[in-house]
Each structure stands twice: as C-alpha cells, then as structure tokens.
Design a protein around this motif. Structure first.
Motif, PDB file in Angstrom:
ATOM      1  N   VAL A 147       0.821  -1.116  -0.050  1.00  0.00           N
ATOM      2  CA  VAL A 147      -0.070   0.105  -0.013  1.00  0.00           C
ATOM      3  C   VAL A 147       0.956   1.321   0.026  1.00  0.00           C
ATOM      4  O   VAL A 147       0.736   2.058  -0.728  1.00  0.00           O
ATOM      5  CB  VAL A 147      -0.945  -0.090   1.291  1.00  0.00           C
ATOM      6  N   LEU A 148       2.032   1.198   0.751  1.00  0.00           N
ATOM      7  CA  LEU A 148       2.783   2.450   0.910  1.00  0.00           C
ATOM      8  C   LEU A 148       3.460   2.797  -0.578  1.00  0.00           C
ATOM      9  O   LEU A 148       3.818   3.681  -0.955  1.00  0.00           O
ATOM     10  CB  LEU A 148       3.740   2.262   2.270  1.00  0.00           C
ATOM     11  N   PHE A 149       3.840   1.467  -1.029  1.00  0.00           N
ATOM     12  CA  PHE A 149       4.660   1.683  -2.180  1.00  0.00           C
ATOM     13  C   PHE A 149       3.688   2.141  -3.403  1.00  0.00           C
ATOM     14  O   PHE A 149       3.890   3.139  -4.268  1.00  0.00           O
ATOM     15  CB  PHE A 149       5.006   0.270  -2.855  1.00  0.00           C
ATOM     16  N   ALA A 202      -4.240  -4.753   3.167  1.00  0.00           N
ATOM     17  CA  ALA A 202      -4.214  -3.508   3.838  1.00  0.00           C
ATOM     18  C   ALA A 202      -4.671  -2.628   2.769  1.00  0.00           C
ATOM     19  O   ALA A 202      -5.038  -2.678   1.826  1.00  0.00           O
ATOM     20  CB  ALA A 202      -2.704  -3.469   4.026  1.00  0.00           C
ATOM     21  N   ALA A 203      -5.091  -1.303   3.381  1.00  0.00           N
ATOM     22  CA  ALA A 203      -5.457  -0.323   2.716  1.00  0.00           C
ATOM     23  C   ALA A 203      -4.758   1.272   2.925  1.00  0.00           C
ATOM     24  O   ALA A 203      -4.441   1.168   4.388  1.00  0.00           O
ATOM     25  CB  ALA A 203      -6.899  -0.096   2.909  1.00  0.00           C
ATOM     26  N   PRO A 204      -4.895   2.174   2.390  1.00  0.00           N
ATOM     27  CA  PRO A 204      -4.125   3.397   2.737  1.00  0.00           C
ATOM     28  C   PRO A 204      -5.121   4.200   3.676  1.00  0.00           C
ATOM     29  O   PRO A 204      -6.161   4.369   3.576  1.00  0.00           O
ATOM     30  CB  PRO A 204      -4.211   4.045   1.307  1.00  0.00           C
ATOM     31  N   VAL A 205      -4.325   4.844   4.757  1.00  0.00           N
ATOM     32  CA  VAL A 205      -4.693   5.923   5.453  1.00  0.00           C
ATOM     33  C   VAL A 205      -4.136   7.088   5.038  1.00  0.00           C
ATOM     34  O   VAL A 205      -2.982   7.321   5.053  1.00  0.00           O
ATOM     35  CB  VAL A 205      -4.405   5.451   6.954  1.00  0.00           C
ATOM     36  N   LEU A 215      -3.523   0.475   6.989  1.00  0.00           N
ATOM     37  CA  LEU A 215      -4.273  -0.290   8.091  1.00  0.00           C
ATOM     38  C   LEU A 215      -4.453  -1.768   7.251  1.00  0.00           C
ATOM     39  O   LEU A 215      -4.778  -1.793   6.214  1.00  0.00           O
ATOM     40  CB  LEU A 215      -5.685   0.251   8.310  1.00  0.00           C
ATOM     41  N   GLY A 216      -4.315  -2.663   8.170  1.00  0.00           N
ATOM     42  CA  GLY A 216      -4.381  -4.037   7.554  1.00  0.00           C
ATOM     43  C   GLY A 216      -4.716  -5.018   8.683  1.00  0.00           C
ATOM     44  O   GLY A 216      -4.567  -4.726   9.854  1.00  0.00           O
ATOM     45  N   ILE A 217      -5.196  -5.976   8.056  1.00  0.00           N
ATOM     46  CA  ILE A 217      -5.392  -7.594   9.039  1.00  0.00           C
ATOM     47  C   ILE A 217      -4.443  -8.670   8.344  1.00  0.00           C
ATOM     48  O   ILE A 217      -4.151  -8.577   7.181  1.00  0.00           O
ATOM     49  CB  ILE A 217      -6.839  -7.804   9.033  1.00  0.00           C
ATOM     50  N   SER A 218      -3.974  -9.404   9.389  1.00  0.00           N
ATOM     51  CA  SER A 218      -3.311 -10.583   8.826  1.00  0.00           C
ATOM     52  C   SER A 218      -3.648 -11.726   9.675  1.00  0.00           C
ATOM     53  O   SER A 218      -4.353 -11.710  10.827  1.00  0.00           O
ATOM     54  CB  SER A 218      -1.548 -10.354   9.049  1.00  0.00           C
ATOM     55  N   GLY A 219      -3.556 -13.067   9.108  1.00  0.00           N
ATOM     56  CA  GLY A 219      -3.865 -14.278   9.695  1.00  0.00           C
ATOM     57  C   GLY A 219      -3.671 -15.342   8.681  1.00  0.00           C
ATOM     58  O   GLY A 219      -3.151 -15.302   7.636  1.00  0.00           O
ATOM     59  N   PRO A 220      -3.975 -16.628   9.441  1.00  0.00           N
ATOM     60  CA  PRO A 220      -3.610 -17.831   8.502  1.00  0.00           C
ATOM     61  C   PRO A 220      -4.501 -17.728   7.175  1.00  0.00           C
ATOM     62  O   PRO A 220      -5.605 -17.147   6.774  1.00  0.00           O
ATOM     63  CB  PRO A 220      -4.355 -18.851   9.341  1.00  0.00           C
ATOM     64  N   THR A 221      -3.742 -18.106   6.065  1.00  0.00           N
ATOM     65  CA  THR A 221      -4.179 -18.267   4.677  1.00  0.00           C
ATOM     66  C   THR A 221      -5.416 -18.978   4.573  1.00  0.00           C
ATOM     67  O   THR A 221      -6.360 -18.890   3.809  1.00  0.00           O
ATOM     68  CB  THR A 221      -3.007 -18.769   3.852  1.00  0.00           C
ATOM     69  N   SER A 222      -5.627 -20.093   5.313  1.00  0.00           N
ATOM     70  CA  SER A 222      -6.725 -21.050   5.409  1.00  0.00           C
ATOM     71  C   SER A 222      -7.829 -20.428   5.808  1.00  0.00           C
ATOM     72  O   SER A 222      -8.929 -20.558   5.340  1.00  0.00           O
ATOM     73  CB  SER A 222      -6.373 -22.268   6.474  1.00  0.00           C
ATOM     74  N   ARG A 223      -7.967 -19.029   6.543  1.00  0.00           N
ATOM     75  CA  ARG A 223      -9.005 -18.602   6.717  1.00  0.00           C
ATOM     76  C   ARG A 223      -9.463 -17.253   5.896  1.00  0.00           C
ATOM     77  O   ARG A 223     -10.425 -16.890   5.718  1.00  0.00           O
ATOM     78  CB  ARG A 223      -8.957 -17.754   8.283  1.00  0.00           C
ATOM     79  N   LEU A 224      -8.332 -16.632   5.301  1.00  0.00           N
ATOM     80  CA  LEU A 224      -8.384 -15.289   4.632  1.00  0.00           C
ATOM     81  C   LEU A 224      -8.435 -15.585   3.136  1.00  0.00           C
ATOM     82  O   LEU A 224      -8.894 -14.507   2.431  1.00  0.00           O
ATOM     83  CB  LEU A 224      -7.297 -14.420   5.154  1.00  0.00           C
ATOM     84  N   ALA A 225      -7.699 -16.500   2.521  1.00  0.00           N
ATOM     85  CA  ALA A 225      -7.437 -16.221   1.085  1.00  0.00           C
ATOM     86  C   ALA A 225      -8.600 -16.324   0.121  1.00  0.00           C
ATOM     87  O   ALA A 225      -8.456 -16.122  -1.017  1.00  0.00           O
ATOM     88  CB  ALA A 225      -6.197 -17.311   1.092  1.00  0.00           C
ATOM     89  N   GLU A 226      -9.622 -17.300   0.943  1.00  0.00           N
ATOM     90  CA  GLU A 226     -10.899 -17.546  -0.150  1.00  0.00           C
ATOM     91  C   GLU A 226     -11.682 -16.349  -0.513  1.00  0.00           C
ATOM     92  O   GLU A 226     -12.245 -16.453  -1.410  1.00  0.00           O
ATOM     93  CB  GLU A 226     -11.525 -18.571   0.684  1.00  0.00           C
ATOM     94  N   ASP A 227     -11.776 -15.228   0.475  1.00  0.00           N
ATOM     95  CA  ASP A 227     -12.457 -14.160   0.138  1.00  0.00           C
ATOM     96  C   ASP A 227     -11.798 -12.823   0.284  1.00  0.00           C
ATOM     97  O   ASP A 227     -12.321 -12.119   1.246  1.00  0.00           O
ATOM     98  CB  ASP A 227     -13.756 -14.225   1.149  1.00  0.00           C
ATOM     99  N   LEU A 228     -10.849 -12.751  -0.531  1.00  0.00           N
ATOM    100  CA  LEU A 228      -9.751 -11.559  -0.498  1.00  0.00           C
ATOM    101  C   LEU A 228     -10.657 -10.223  -0.681  1.00  0.00           C
ATOM    102  O   LEU A 228     -10.423  -9.203  -0.225  1.00  0.00           O
ATOM    103  CB  LEU A 228      -8.664 -11.714  -1.143  1.00  0.00           C
TER     104      LEU A 228
END
Length: 255
Positions: A147-149, A202-205, A215-228
């Motif tokens: 996001v910062l890049f 993540a998204a820009p503030v 601002l962002g969230i992070s967690g296991p790929t098994s929970r997050l990757a299906e509905d990005l």
C-alpha cells in the motif's frame, strides 16, 4: 566510553559516531575541548568531524560554541510524536475491524525505507498472527508495505529483492507492476509472501489526502485467502473511516 579502534576503512565513521554518542548522552551541551579530550582525537580531527556532523544536522552549536544534538534528532522526535497521535486516533477503528474479522489488525508507517508497524490489535483466534509492533518488515512482502509503495509513501526498490518464501515478489519491476491494481482496488493483498501460511490485506490511511499509514489485517491463509475481495473492501472502509477521523482530529499544535 572507549575510543574507537576500527580499521582504516571505517575509522572516520566510527570516530564520528563516537562524537555523536558523547554529545547525545551528555546531560548538557559539550565544549569542543571536552570532546577532543574525552575522545582522544587530535583537535584538527575533532574539528573536521564536528563540522561534517553539523552539516548533516546530526550536531549543532549554541551561541557559546557548545555542542548538542542537531535538528535531525528533533525531526525524529517529532515523527515519534506523530506516531503517538496516529495510534491514539486509530485505536477504536482498529478494534472495530478486529471485532468484525477476528483477525490481527496492524497499523504500519513508512520508516527508513521500509514499513514499521506501530500498533496492533491481537487476533481473537487461538491461531493468529504474532506481535509485529516495532518490527521492520520486508515491505515488498507485506500488504501494508505494498500500500505504501502504491501511493508513493515508500520508494519502489530496483533490482533483485529478497525472496522470503517461494511466493515473494523478487524484483522491483514485478512489484511495480502490481501497484496500479492496488491503487484501483483500494487495497493490497499478500498470500504466503512474508511467511508461509500467512495472508495480509491492507488499505491506505490518509491525512488531508496524503497517505500517511496503512491499516491491515493478517492471519492464516486457510481463513483469509478464499474471500480476499470482500475482506479488502471491509479493510478499505475502515481505513477511510480512520482517515476521516485524522482529518477531523488534528494533532494539537499542528498547522
């Protein structure tokens, strides 16, 4: 403090660093004579190094010629103060995002050419992300960093990049190619790029239009990757809400 004894290639740097350390650690401004005597350097060498440090704003002289920390240290302290205001303002937004997702919520800023995470709300799950606060993260492998890049808060690196996992972006050109879609979508994602099994969104503030954090969230790929995409839209909405809070709650004393 002992006088540096490094080899020829780094001796001047070590001597200059020693002078800076002596001045910064002193309880009051230090005279030239005190510095030359304490460091064990020749007066001519001390004078030359102090002049270079003054030009770089690392040290400064007062009206009596005594040495103290320069404007660069003041600038650094100001930025730390800005982080405190940002973290305080972001707290309720981060907690709201954490309540909705159950995932680890992070706030990152650009520092020293990378992304440093300045606040975190821990995951509600037993299996969550670790504590990243204060950690310098490989920005090209981080959703916060991307996001910062994408918004110019960090300069895009050139050449080869470290591959932390088989999924990591490995060249500046490949990273740059991702940035237009990040700007268009309003959020960035990483899947298994920073660590295997870790996904980030993540998204820009913004503050008065300029991107000041991610601002962002992070967690296991098994929970997050299906509905990005829906997760990205949720994170982006919270980032916009935080941006509005920043614009309506300026730091005390700010212009």
């Amino acid at each position: 403090m002992t006088t540096p004894t490094a080899g020829t290639g780094t001796q001047s740097i070590d001597r200059a660093a020693d002078l800076v350390a002596r001045v910064v650690r002193a309880e009051s401004p230090v005279t030239f004579t005190e510095l030359a005597g304490a460091s064990g350097l020749a007066r001519s060498t001390t004078s030359r190094l102090l002049a270079a440090l003054e030009r770089a704003d690392l040290l400064a002289r007062d009206d009596h010629g005594r040495w103290s920390a320069g404007a660069l240290f003041d600038h650094y302290a100001t930025r730390r103060s800005d982080d405190g205001h940002l973290v305080e303002t972001a707290d309720s937004t981060m907690r709201s995002l954490g309540d909705l997702t159950g995932e680890t919520v992070n706030l990152g800023v650009a520092r020293r050419g990378t992304v440093v995470q300045v606040a975190q709300v821990d995951s509600a799950y037993f299996l969550g992300s670790r504590d990243w606060v204060g950690t310098d993260v490989a920005a090209h492998c981080s959703a916060l960093g991307k996001v910062l890049f994408a918004h110019g808060a960090l300069p895009v690196p050139s050449g080869r990049l470290d591959a932390l996992t088989p999924q990591s972006v490995t060249t500046g050109a490949a990273l740059e190619a991702q940035l237009p879609s990040i700007r268009q979508d309003g959020f960035a994602t990483t899947v298994d790029e920073l660590e295997p099994g870790l996904t980030g969104v993540a998204a820009p503030v913004r503050h008065h239009g300029a991107v000041v954090a991610a601002l962002g969230i992070s967690g296991p790929t098994s929970r997050l990757a299906e509905d990005l995409r829906s997760t990205g839209a949720l994170v982006a909405a919270h980032a916009r809400a935080l941006s509005a809070r920043l614009d309506h709650h300026p730091q005390e004393g700010a212009a």
